[in-house]
Design an enzyme around this catalytic site. Sequence first.
Site, PDB file in Angstrom:
ATOM      1  N   CYS A   2     -14.278   0.618 -12.309  1.00  0.00           N
ATOM      2  CA  CYS A   2     -13.131   1.530 -12.288  1.00  0.00           C
ATOM      3  C   CYS A   2     -13.041   2.431 -13.523  1.00  0.00           C
ATOM      4  O   CYS A   2     -13.554   2.090 -14.585  1.00  0.00           O
ATOM      5  CB  CYS A   2     -11.851   0.727 -12.210  1.00  0.00           C
ATOM      6  N   ARG A  27     -19.203   5.951 -12.936  1.00  0.00           N
ATOM      7  CA  ARG A  27     -18.992   4.516 -13.090  1.00  0.00           C
ATOM      8  C   ARG A  27     -18.984   3.797 -11.745  1.00  0.00           C
ATOM      9  O   ARG A  27     -19.105   2.577 -11.695  1.00  0.00           O
ATOM     10  CB  ARG A  27     -17.668   4.268 -13.816  1.00  0.00           C
ATOM     11  N   TRP A  75     -13.011   0.695  -8.097  1.00  0.00           N
ATOM     12  CA  TRP A  75     -14.176   0.059  -7.492  1.00  0.00           C
ATOM     13  C   TRP A  75     -13.673  -1.281  -6.993  1.00  0.00           C
ATOM     14  O   TRP A  75     -13.326  -2.164  -7.786  1.00  0.00           O
ATOM     15  CB  TRP A  75     -15.269  -0.109  -8.549  1.00  0.00           C
ATOM     16  N   ASN A 101      -8.269  -1.625 -15.181  1.00  0.00           N
ATOM     17  CA  ASN A 101      -9.682  -1.992 -15.022  1.00  0.00           C
ATOM     18  C   ASN A 101      -9.813  -3.442 -15.435  1.00  0.00           C
ATOM     19  O   ASN A 101      -9.181  -3.850 -16.404  1.00  0.00           O
ATOM     20  CB  ASN A 101     -10.581  -1.196 -15.977  1.00  0.00           C
ATOM     21  N   GLY A 102     -10.680  -4.184 -14.769  1.00  0.00           N
ATOM     22  CA  GLY A 102     -10.880  -5.585 -15.143  1.00  0.00           C
ATOM     23  C   GLY A 102     -10.388  -6.492 -14.032  1.00  0.00           C
ATOM     24  O   GLY A 102     -10.159  -6.044 -12.900  1.00  0.00           O
ATOM     25  N   GLU A 481     -39.015  -3.331 -12.894  1.00  0.00           N
ATOM     26  CA  GLU A 481     -38.156  -2.165 -13.095  1.00  0.00           C
ATOM     27  C   GLU A 481     -38.414  -1.108 -12.013  1.00  0.00           C
ATOM     28  O   GLU A 481     -37.488  -0.495 -11.484  1.00  0.00           O
ATOM     29  CB  GLU A 481     -38.376  -1.590 -14.508  1.00  0.00           C
ATOM     30  N   LYS A 485     -35.502   0.258  -9.546  1.00  0.00           N
ATOM     31  CA  LYS A 485     -35.166   1.693  -9.449  1.00  0.00           C
ATOM     32  C   LYS A 485     -35.159   2.115  -7.994  1.00  0.00           C
ATOM     33  O   LYS A 485     -34.256   2.787  -7.535  1.00  0.00           O
ATOM     34  CB  LYS A 485     -36.189   2.561 -10.207  1.00  0.00           C
ATOM     35  N   GLU A 488     -32.251   0.419  -5.819  1.00  0.00           N
ATOM     36  CA  GLU A 488     -30.855   0.748  -6.134  1.00  0.00           C
ATOM     37  C   GLU A 488     -30.470   2.165  -5.727  1.00  0.00           C
ATOM     38  O   GLU A 488     -29.333   2.399  -5.358  1.00  0.00           O
ATOM     39  CB  GLU A 488     -30.512   0.478  -7.605  1.00  0.00           C
ATOM     40  N   HIS A 504     -49.065 -16.876  -2.637  1.00  0.00           N
ATOM     41  CA  HIS A 504     -48.223 -18.066  -2.449  1.00  0.00           C
ATOM     42  C   HIS A 504     -47.038 -17.792  -1.537  1.00  0.00           C
ATOM     43  O   HIS A 504     -46.036 -18.487  -1.618  1.00  0.00           O
ATOM     44  CB  HIS A 504     -47.788 -18.605  -3.819  1.00  0.00           C
ATOM     45  N   LYS A 603     -21.756   1.825 -12.981  1.00  0.00           N
ATOM     46  CA  LYS A 603     -22.577   2.038 -14.171  1.00  0.00           C
ATOM     47  C   LYS A 603     -22.406   0.896 -15.157  1.00  0.00           C
ATOM     48  O   LYS A 603     -23.363   0.414 -15.741  1.00  0.00           O
ATOM     49  CB  LYS A 603     -22.185   3.371 -14.821  1.00  0.00           C
TER      50      LYS A 603
HETATM   51  O1  M6R Z   1     -25.043  -1.557 -19.601  1.00  0.00           O
HETATM   52  P1  M6R Z   1     -26.097  -2.593 -19.430  1.00  0.00           P
HETATM   53  O2  M6R Z   1     -27.409  -2.203 -20.009  1.00  0.00           O
HETATM   54  O3  M6R Z   1     -25.667  -3.951 -19.956  1.00  0.00           O
HETATM   55  O4  M6R Z   1     -26.268  -2.759 -17.869  1.00  0.00           O
HETATM   56  C1  M6R Z   1     -27.125  -3.719 -17.335  1.00  0.00           C
HETATM   57  C2  M6R Z   1     -27.422  -3.439 -15.875  1.00  0.00           C
HETATM   58  O5  M6R Z   1     -26.230  -3.436 -15.139  1.00  0.00           O
HETATM   59  C3  M6R Z   1     -28.142  -2.108 -15.677  1.00  0.00           C
HETATM   60  O6  M6R Z   1     -29.329  -2.046 -16.402  1.00  0.00           O
HETATM   61  C4  M6R Z   1     -28.442  -1.891 -14.177  1.00  0.00           C
HETATM   62  O7  M6R Z   1     -29.381  -2.816 -13.745  1.00  0.00           O
HETATM   63  C5  M6R Z   1     -28.923  -0.450 -13.956  1.00  0.00           C
HETATM   64  N1  M6R Z   1     -28.093   0.189 -12.987  1.00  0.00           N
HETATM   65  C6  M6R Z   1     -30.283  -0.340 -13.411  1.00  0.00           C
HETATM   66  O8  M6R Z   1     -30.660   0.987 -13.258  1.00  0.00           O
END
Ligand code: M6R
Length: 608
Positions: A2, A27, A75, A101-102, A481, A485, A488, A504, A603
């Site tokens: 949020c 966010r 959110w 937020n929270g 990674e 990418k 997501e 395996h 985010k």
């Molecule tokens: O802000 P942070 O680096 O702690 O966030 C960690 C993950 O949430 C973040 O890297 C997430 O996996 C990304 N959206 C990936 O692109």
Amino acid sequence: MCGIVGYIGKSQAAPILLDGLSKLEYRGYDSAGIAVYDGEHIRGQKSIGRLKALSELTHDGATMPGTAGIGHTRWATHGAPSNENAHPHFNEDETIAVVHNGIIENYLKLKKKLAEKEYHFVSDTDTEVVAHLLDYYYKGNPIEAITKVMHRVEGSYALGIMFREHPGIVYAVRKDSPLIVGHGKDGNLIASDVPAVLKYTRNVYFIQNEEIAVLSEDSITFYNVDGEEIQKESSAIDWDINAAEKAGYEHFMLKEMYEQPKTVRDTLNPRIRDGAVVIEELGMTDEEISQIRKIHIVACGSAYHTGVTAKYVFEGMARIPVEVDLASEFRYRNPILQEQDLVIIISQSGETADSLAALREAKRKGVKTLGIVNVVGSSIAREADKVMYTWAGPEIAVATTKAYSAQLVAEYLLAIKFAQVRGEITETEVRAYLKDLQKLPEQIEMLLSNKERIQHFANRYVSARDVFFVGRGIDYAISMEGSLKLKEISYIHSEAYAAGELKHGTISLIEEGTLVAAVLTQEDLYKKTISNIVELTSRGAFVLAVTNAGNTEIEKAADYVIYIPQTNRWFTNSLAIIPLQLFSYYVSVGRGCDVDKPRNLAKSVTVE
Ligand code: M6R
């Protein structure tokens, strides 16, 4: 997660709230709302879906006159995305408005108690409890009511609050959820992140846990949880406003990928002096570095992936044992930590709830902690014993690219420093490593300039159902990674596998035409991975290989090859990830996905 914005000043509040919320869209959210004091009442408007719907509903804020207001992008956590659950939430006679937020963890207990006192709820949210609880405690003094609420609620919160009886004031309070105050020329603002206020001011206060900010048109006062006034220093934000804008790029993600050479340079250069690594902020003596028994790297998502790479680098170069943990696991597994261990928490936002909790767990156990963090003044940056900043600037796209690259080079620098202090590498080797590191920005530029070829390839795979990423050692970390990418931002199912592990189980998923991206940057593992590629192609896989320039024999085994420039074996992630980022980006664009704000994602993950 949020977003919160609040404004009190000489201008109309609603357009400023909408503009501020638009800067927080990255966010992640599924509904939005604002509340403005119109001279008599606090009026609210909410809408599910994109902020655009709220802007249309309010004619860009014109239908909500008034110079004080609070706004929110939600959110969903407690209750589905709906108008009822969207913020702001009100007490029953709508004299108190709240954005939050929270997560209020004890909200069910509080809700039950409030219901017994005849309070009625119109939403499923935890936030509405705060509005009613404020009403319950409010006897004319807002600070008194707010501090009483702070004592009752458990969990995390950043709150923006308005009281109709105190129309010229916006209140803000936080615990474990970020909130800043901006001191503007014609008014003051609150926000959950800096981009929301940058247009109006660069002068901000970071509200700390259990602090209250009271904003009027021309004053900002702070109080602690006991209601006592406290003094705070403001900070000047030195980002260029363009840093939080798209600057002509179609998406923030594309812009941020193109910022990687600069990010890498900015993170490296201040720490390389006269052929040596100087990390002043580390604050560790050579003796302390020599005595490190074990490093624990703790992080989430992509930051965790950089940690997996760092494990190979620290162990290979500095010969220090490393454990890498997902923060959400580390915090609950009662990890064995000893006095001479070092816990490194990696986080772009510095606010990730699990990473922050892991940091606190390490501190509770009395171990030294180091944060590798991008956002200055964030919770992890403040709470870690030491902090090493990655100088990536604001990262807006949910999918991290430039912060990931900055984290990698920060970790390389640490490994070189530790290796040298511990006598594992010579001064000549240090110089050679640094030379290779300093070439990375130019090499990344070169890879980015080759984007058309990757775009062309990506266009063939926009309809893929499953994609696998494989590699060994550091190449496995790169694969993790690459896979994250892709999934997501394109919503294509994808998995990363250690290439030797395919037999395996996973290889049974390979069908005619399944795309497998194989990463082969580690010369000693090259032949082993080629054997795995052959196993895959003989079962129908289409293999895209990412390998070092010169490894042309791969062309016999793989169907499509992308070469990365030569660098030291420890640093190949910084180069091999670039084509994989571009690939994911173009697949996502080709599928018409919301590249910068993928569904269901936020985010900064400030809830557990
Ligand atoms: O802000 P942070 O680096 O702690 O966030 C960690 C993950 O949430 C973040 O890297 C997430 O996996 C990304 N959206 C990936 O692109």
